[in-house]
Design an enzyme around this catalytic site. Structure first.
Site, PDB file in Angstrom:
ATOM      1  N   GLY A  44       0.760  -1.238   0.000  1.00 13.69           N
ATOM      2  CA  GLY A  44       0.000   0.000   0.000  1.00 13.69           C
ATOM      3  C   GLY A  44       0.792   1.291   0.000  1.00 13.69           C
ATOM      4  O   GLY A  44       0.271   2.344  -0.353  1.00 13.69           O
ATOM      5  N   ASP A 103       0.407   3.180   4.160  1.00 11.90           N
ATOM      6  CA  ASP A 103      -0.759   3.854   3.598  1.00 11.90           C
ATOM      7  C   ASP A 103      -1.771   4.276   4.660  1.00 11.90           C
ATOM      8  O   ASP A 103      -2.275   5.384   4.625  1.00 11.90           O
ATOM      9  CB  ASP A 103      -1.436   2.964   2.534  1.00 11.90           C
ATOM     10  CG  ASP A 103      -1.757   1.545   3.032  1.00 11.90           C
ATOM     11  OD1 ASP A 103      -1.465   1.220   4.207  1.00 11.90           O
ATOM     12  OD2 ASP A 103      -2.287   0.759   2.227  1.00 11.90           O
ATOM     13  N   ASP A 106      -4.984   1.582  10.661  1.00 13.03           N
ATOM     14  CA  ASP A 106      -6.366   1.127  10.838  1.00 13.03           C
ATOM     15  C   ASP A 106      -6.490   0.509  12.235  1.00 13.03           C
ATOM     16  O   ASP A 106      -6.565   1.236  13.222  1.00 13.03           O
ATOM     17  CB  ASP A 106      -6.680   0.140   9.706  1.00 13.03           C
ATOM     18  CG  ASP A 106      -8.138  -0.280   9.652  1.00 13.03           C
ATOM     19  OD1 ASP A 106      -9.006   0.573   9.862  1.00 13.03           O
ATOM     20  OD2 ASP A 106      -8.409  -1.467   9.390  1.00 13.03           O
ATOM     21  N   LEU A 111       1.320  -1.691  11.981  1.00 14.90           N
ATOM     22  CA  LEU A 111       2.359  -0.751  12.397  1.00 14.90           C
ATOM     23  C   LEU A 111       3.036  -1.212  13.678  1.00 14.90           C
ATOM     24  O   LEU A 111       4.251  -1.153  13.812  1.00 14.90           O
ATOM     25  CB  LEU A 111       1.779   0.657  12.574  1.00 14.90           C
ATOM     26  CG  LEU A 111       2.827   1.719  12.921  1.00 14.90           C
ATOM     27  CD1 LEU A 111       3.891   1.828  11.827  1.00 14.90           C
ATOM     28  CD2 LEU A 111       2.188   3.075  13.163  1.00 14.90           C
ATOM     29  N   ARG A 168      -5.257   0.682  -6.917  1.00 11.71           N
ATOM     30  CA  ARG A 168      -4.053   1.269  -6.327  1.00 11.71           C
ATOM     31  C   ARG A 168      -3.536   2.430  -7.173  1.00 11.71           C
ATOM     32  O   ARG A 168      -2.847   3.319  -6.678  1.00 11.71           O
ATOM     33  CB  ARG A 168      -2.940   0.220  -6.219  1.00 11.71           C
ATOM     34  CG  ARG A 168      -3.217  -0.899  -5.236  1.00 11.71           C
ATOM     35  CD  ARG A 168      -1.945  -1.705  -5.023  1.00 11.71           C
ATOM     36  NE  ARG A 168      -2.182  -3.004  -4.402  1.00 11.71           N
ATOM     37  CZ  ARG A 168      -2.277  -3.213  -3.085  1.00 11.71           C
ATOM     38  NH1 ARG A 168      -2.153  -2.214  -2.256  1.00 11.71           N
ATOM     39  NH2 ARG A 168      -2.480  -4.428  -2.615  1.00 11.71           N
TER      40      ARG A 168
HETATM   41  P1  IMP Z   1      -4.027  -2.444  10.361  1.00 13.10           P
HETATM   42  O1  IMP Z   1      -2.981  -3.474  10.672  1.00 13.10           O
HETATM   43  O2  IMP Z   1      -5.401  -2.889  10.719  1.00 13.10           O
HETATM   44  O3  IMP Z   1      -3.705  -1.062  10.882  1.00 13.10           O
HETATM   45  O4  IMP Z   1      -4.163  -2.414   8.809  1.00 13.10           O
HETATM   46  C1  IMP Z   1      -3.320  -1.785   8.006  1.00 13.10           C
HETATM   47  C2  IMP Z   1      -3.558  -2.291   6.598  1.00 13.10           C
HETATM   48  O5  IMP Z   1      -4.917  -2.617   6.349  1.00 13.10           O
HETATM   49  C3  IMP Z   1      -3.235  -1.185   5.653  1.00 13.10           C
HETATM   50  O6  IMP Z   1      -1.867  -1.145   5.342  1.00 13.10           O
HETATM   51  C4  IMP Z   1      -4.096  -1.530   4.466  1.00 13.10           C
HETATM   52  O7  IMP Z   1      -3.420  -2.436   3.629  1.00 13.10           O
HETATM   53  C5  IMP Z   1      -5.296  -2.214   5.052  1.00 13.10           C
HETATM   54  N1  IMP Z   1      -6.444  -1.279   5.150  1.00 13.10           N
HETATM   55  C6  IMP Z   1      -7.004  -0.786   6.264  1.00 13.10           C
HETATM   56  N2  IMP Z   1      -8.026   0.050   5.989  1.00 13.10           N
HETATM   57  C7  IMP Z   1      -8.102   0.091   4.641  1.00 13.10           C
HETATM   58  C8  IMP Z   1      -8.968   0.804   3.726  1.00 13.10           C
HETATM   59  O8  IMP Z   1      -9.873   1.578   4.061  1.00 13.10           O
HETATM   60  N3  IMP Z   1      -8.727   0.566   2.400  1.00 13.10           N
HETATM   61  C9  IMP Z   1      -7.753  -0.262   1.954  1.00 13.10           C
HETATM   62  N4  IMP Z   1      -6.914  -0.925   2.775  1.00 13.10           N
HETATM   63  C10 IMP Z   1      -7.103  -0.760   4.104  1.00 13.10           C
HETATM   64 MG    MG Z   2      -0.984  -2.171   3.490  1.00 16.96          MG
END
Ligand code: IMP
Ligand code: MG
Length: 184
Positions: A44, A103, A106, A111, A168
């Site tokens: 991303g 990117d 979430d 991270l 993308r």
């Molecule tokens: P986390 O580990 O839940 O913080 O997720 C991070 C990853 O989830 C990001 O790097 C994205 O690849 C994916 N992601 C989370 N939200 C979205 C969204 O709204 N659109 C697309 N990808 C998302």
């Molecule tokens: Mg990602």
């Protein structure tokens, strides 16, 4: 085939580019490193990182650049609880000042995992720069030093973010219209 429509632009191309200039200012103001490494989280971050490093170059900042592929999403929109390394960083980051680029923040699991992993590899300092932040979705306690835009809890695509590896390439951030064609 594109199964869904993405015509609702949330953040325009010029808004992204304008905010990037601001982010780069913040990064440059804090910058004080002899061994600076930018790590993009694939996939991303590819577009965000490509734009950022060219702006950093204009400020005479010349980091090493590497990538790691992490995965917490299968195709589609559901987050799995675990993060796996599909491709680790290739360069030695022992003693380096690392800036993680991704990117979107979430749930925070990706991270958190990346920070811990790079700390284990001996990074001297770790900061994080995320294009988007969805604070309402957070599951683990983690923060980024630099954030482009804070958004609501809606699924977005474009500027590196995907839905099933589509979209993308969009130069803007858009909402996915999952209900298209189902009137009401
Ligand atoms: P986390 O580990 O839940 O913080 O997720 C991070 C990853 O989830 C990001 O790097 C994205 O690849 C994916 N992601 C989370 N939200 C979205 C969204 O709204 N659109 C697309 N990808 C998302
Ligand atoms: Mg990602």
């Amino acid at each position: 085939m594109r199964p869904h429509h993405t015509d609702q632009v949330l953040i325009s191309e010029s808004d992204i580019q304008g905010r990037l200039a601001g982010l780069v200012h913040e990064i440059v103001a804090d910058h004080d490193s002899k061994h600076y490494v930018l790590i993009g989280i694939l996939r991303g971050s590819f577009m965000f990182l490509a734009d950022l490093v060219r702006m950093l170059y204009e400020h005479d900042i010349h980091p090493q650049i590497d990538f790691m592929t992490l995965s917490s999403y299968e195709s589609g929109v559901n987050t799995l609880g675990t993060v796996t390394i599909r491709k680790d960083v290739s360069i030695d980051i022992e003693g380096a000042d690392v800036l993680i680029i991704d990117d979107i923040l979430d749930t925070g699991r990706t991270l958190k995992f990346a920070q811990q992993h790079l700390r284990d590899k001996g990074a001297a300092s770790i900061k994080s720069c995320m294009l988007l932040d969805k604070p309402s979705r957070r599951q683990v306690e983690v923060d980024a030093e630099y954030t482009g835009f804070t958004i609501e809890d809606i699924f977005v695509v474009g500027y590196g973010l995907d839905y099933d590896s589509y979209y993308r390439e969009l130069p803007y951030i858009a909402a996915v219209n999952f209900t298209d064609g189902e009137e009401g």
